[in-house]
Design a protein around this motif. Structure first.
Motif: not given
Lengths: 257, 353
Positions: A147, A118-119, B202, A102, B351, B212-213, B222, B200, A98, B205, A142-144, A90-94
């Motif tokens: 976690a 994005w919002s 797309p 992706l 978070p 990250e990976n 991608y 912020e 998120e 991200r 909302a957790h990474t 996964l993307f651990p710190n996102l």
């Protein structure tokens, strides 16, 4: 539109070791094929060859009749090959949201948009939320990813593939390490996917009860070679399987891993 | 929304950022004199430069040592055109445009040739290219002024002698220096907000996903080489803008102010102190670092004098102003030790569960 996937004499060698040995197989839409075999039989390597993480030494992968053997993993993903990995990837710190966004974004083909935040992409956010609900992860959004508990990470792994809405689903031991409460969520999801008869589903799985309940067809790999292929009942009963795979504990149903 | 849905998060952090930005915004009126103005302008330029590096290192996870090269391209773009064409706004625009183009092309070429390989090799390639560029800039003295650099004239409005308002209300004087400062400050604010928007988006991200990976990002479809290359180009363009602003402020460009490897080290220190992958870290980090660089020596001089006067000669030696680099080093080690995620990382409410 239905999909066709075929491997022809697919082979990969690492030095002198042949990890996948001339595996030829045609996968049909609407069919869930379970790929079983002892540890080190080459199941995950076979998956990696199909989805492009590894390049074949020999043989071909054909999707919809087109030879995609030389294509990179991202291009194959765009063609509709979806992959959920065995080791959580996964993307651990996102955050959980998120991570899924992706995948939704990749499916929507939004690669280089850097002008809108994005919002503002409410359409994509809504789709990601729906997928999170389908794997019962909405409360963790909302957790990474780092976690999460192991079981939740496995669910997120599957959610990433679901978000790609692929035409070929490749599950690599989706329930490994999950608790008894969590596994049914993923298994129900796979059972629901089966109802769409235009898709191909491939499943590497050790738990024979899972294979028995979901598979329409079983392929057995041993030392990289395909040693059996057919209806679940016939394959499980065949002597080669009893010896090669279930031979370890033939009486012990549903706990072959 | 002006912050692109990417607020600083964390009350103390927000307060700190507001303080820095407000002080910088009012700097010419709060602290008259040329040294405070230089310090404030340097903070602005470095906030932009470091933020553009953070785009690369903190977001895309790319280690590059060529960032000063792009900073230098911006600075030389301004210097060469203003020196050759004389002081005009057209020359500034031309120099800036040419610098951005050259920086983007260089970054594109470096990216496409070497971002396929592993991070460490890319870092080495950038180091080699940057060194070659620095040598080239000092050798081509007919163009760049060599080791001496180029001193050039800026448009009338930006010169120290220019007066927009002389002894206005409250005795305020707005000189060309003040206007220069606000040109730097406003440009930095706008470019920083653009970068906030990019990270912020797309695209931003996806950069984080690649950091990250990268393996999984590819499995999602991608093609990461293009994202990495684009990030490299964007960072180069922002760095070139920072270089151009710096040149306009100094009215001089030379190897030491634009291409020196010391600037690269400063960038790395600031991005680590401020906090990688946050952008806001660049502002806090640049403010702290530039202040320490400029006033630590003064502060130590005062302590040295006071201690010497009170007869504690041995202790006083520790505060000898000549040793200010030692103290800067100690401060750096302490900050990395206590804030491994940088000041912003420490102050931010992450978070997590």
């Amino acid at each position: 539109m239905s999909v066709s996937l075929e491997t022809r004499g697919l082979t990969i060698r690492f030095g002198g070791h042949v990890a996948v040995d001339h595996v030829s197989c045609v996968f049909r839409p609407g069919e869930l094929t379970a790929i079983v075999g002892p540890n080190g039989a080459g199941k995950t390597t076979y998956f990696n060859l199909i989805s492009g993480q590894l390049r074949a030494s020999e043989g071909q992968v054909l999707l919809d009749g087109a030879d995609i053997t030389a294509e990179s993993a991202p291009l194959r993903a765009r063609r509709g090959l979806g992959r959920a990995f065995q080791l959580t990837n996964l993307f651990p710190n996102l955050t959980v949201a998120e991570n899924v966004r992706l995948a939704v974004q990749a499916k929507a083909g939004v690669h280089y948009d850097m002008l809108r935040p994005w919002s503002l992409r409410r359409d994509l956010i809504a789709r990601a939320d729906k997928i999170l609900e389908s794997v019962a992860l909405e409360s963790r959004r909302a957790h990474t990813a780092a976690a999460l508990s192991h079981g939740d990470q496995r669910k997120l792994e599957v959610a990433l593939m679901m978000a790609l809405e692929p035409r070929v689903y490749m599950f690599d031991e989706p329930t490994a390490g999950m608790s008894v409460d969590e596994a049914p969520i993923v298994l129900d999801l796979i059972a629901r996917l089966k109802r769409d008869t235009s898709k191909i589903i491939l499943l590497v799985e050790h738990k024979m009860d899972v294979v028995r309940s979901l598979a329409d067809r079983i392929i057995v790999l041993t030392n990289g070679a395909c040693v059996a292929d057919g209806e679940p009942a016939a394959v499980i009963a065949s002597p080669v399987v009893q010896e090669a795979y279930l031979g370890i504990a033939p009486k012990e149903k549903g706990n072959a891993a | 929304m002006i912050l692109s849905g990417n607020p600083p998060r964390g009350k103390l952090l927000t307060a700190l950022l507001v303080l820095v930005v407000v002080v910088l915004a009012l700097a010419p009126f709060l602290f008259p004199g040329s040294k405070p103005a230089n310090v404030a302008a340097k903070i602005c330029v470095f906030a932009l430069l470091v933020a553009s590096y953070d785009l690369l290192l903190g977001y895309a996870g790319i280690v590059s040592f060529a960032h000063t090269m792009f900073f230098g391209i911006g600075a030389y773009g301004i210097a060469i055109t203003l020196y050759a064409l004389g002081p005009s706004w057209g020359a500034i625009l031309l120099g800036l445009g040419a610098a951005i183009l050259v920086a983007a092309l260089f970054a594109l070429a470096i990216g496409l040739f070497s971002l396929r390989v592993q991070t460490i090799f890319f870092a080495m390639v950038t180091l080699a290219v940057a060194s070659a560029f620095a040598v080239l800039a000092s050798q081509l003295s007919w163009l760049t002024g060599g080791e001496d650099g180029r001193t050039f004239r800026v448009p009338e409005m930006l010169r120290p002698g220019f007066r927009l308002i002389e002894n206005g209300p409250f005795g305020i004087t707005i000189s060309g220096r003040t206007l220069s400062y606000y040109l730097v400050f406003c440009s930095v604010v706008v470019l920083f907000l653009v970068m906030l928007r990019i990270v912020e988006s797309p695209f931003g991200r996806v950069l984080q996903a690649i950091r990250e990976n990268p393996f999984r990002a590819e499995a999602l479809g991608y093609r990461i080489i293009y994202h990495r290359t684009l990030a490299n180009v964007l960072a180069a363009v922002f760095a070139a803008c920072a270089g151009a602003l710096n040149a306009l402020w100094l009215r001089y460009t030379g190897p030491d102010t634009s291409l020196s490897f010391n600037i690269m080290i400063d960038i790395l220190l600031i991005v680590v102190i401020g906090g990688m992958g946050t952008l806001y870290g660049a502002i806090i980090g640049a403010a702290l670092f530039v202040l320490a660089e400029n006033y630590l020596q003064t502060l130590m001089g005062a302590a040295f004098g006071a201690l010497n006067a009170s007869g504690a000669g041995f202790v006083a030696n520790f505060f000898n102003p000549d040793r200010w680099l030692l103290w800067l080093g100690i401060l750096f080690i302490l900050s990395v030790y206590f804030f491994p995620t940088g000041i912003v990382g420490k102050l931010r409410a992450e978070p997590k569960s």
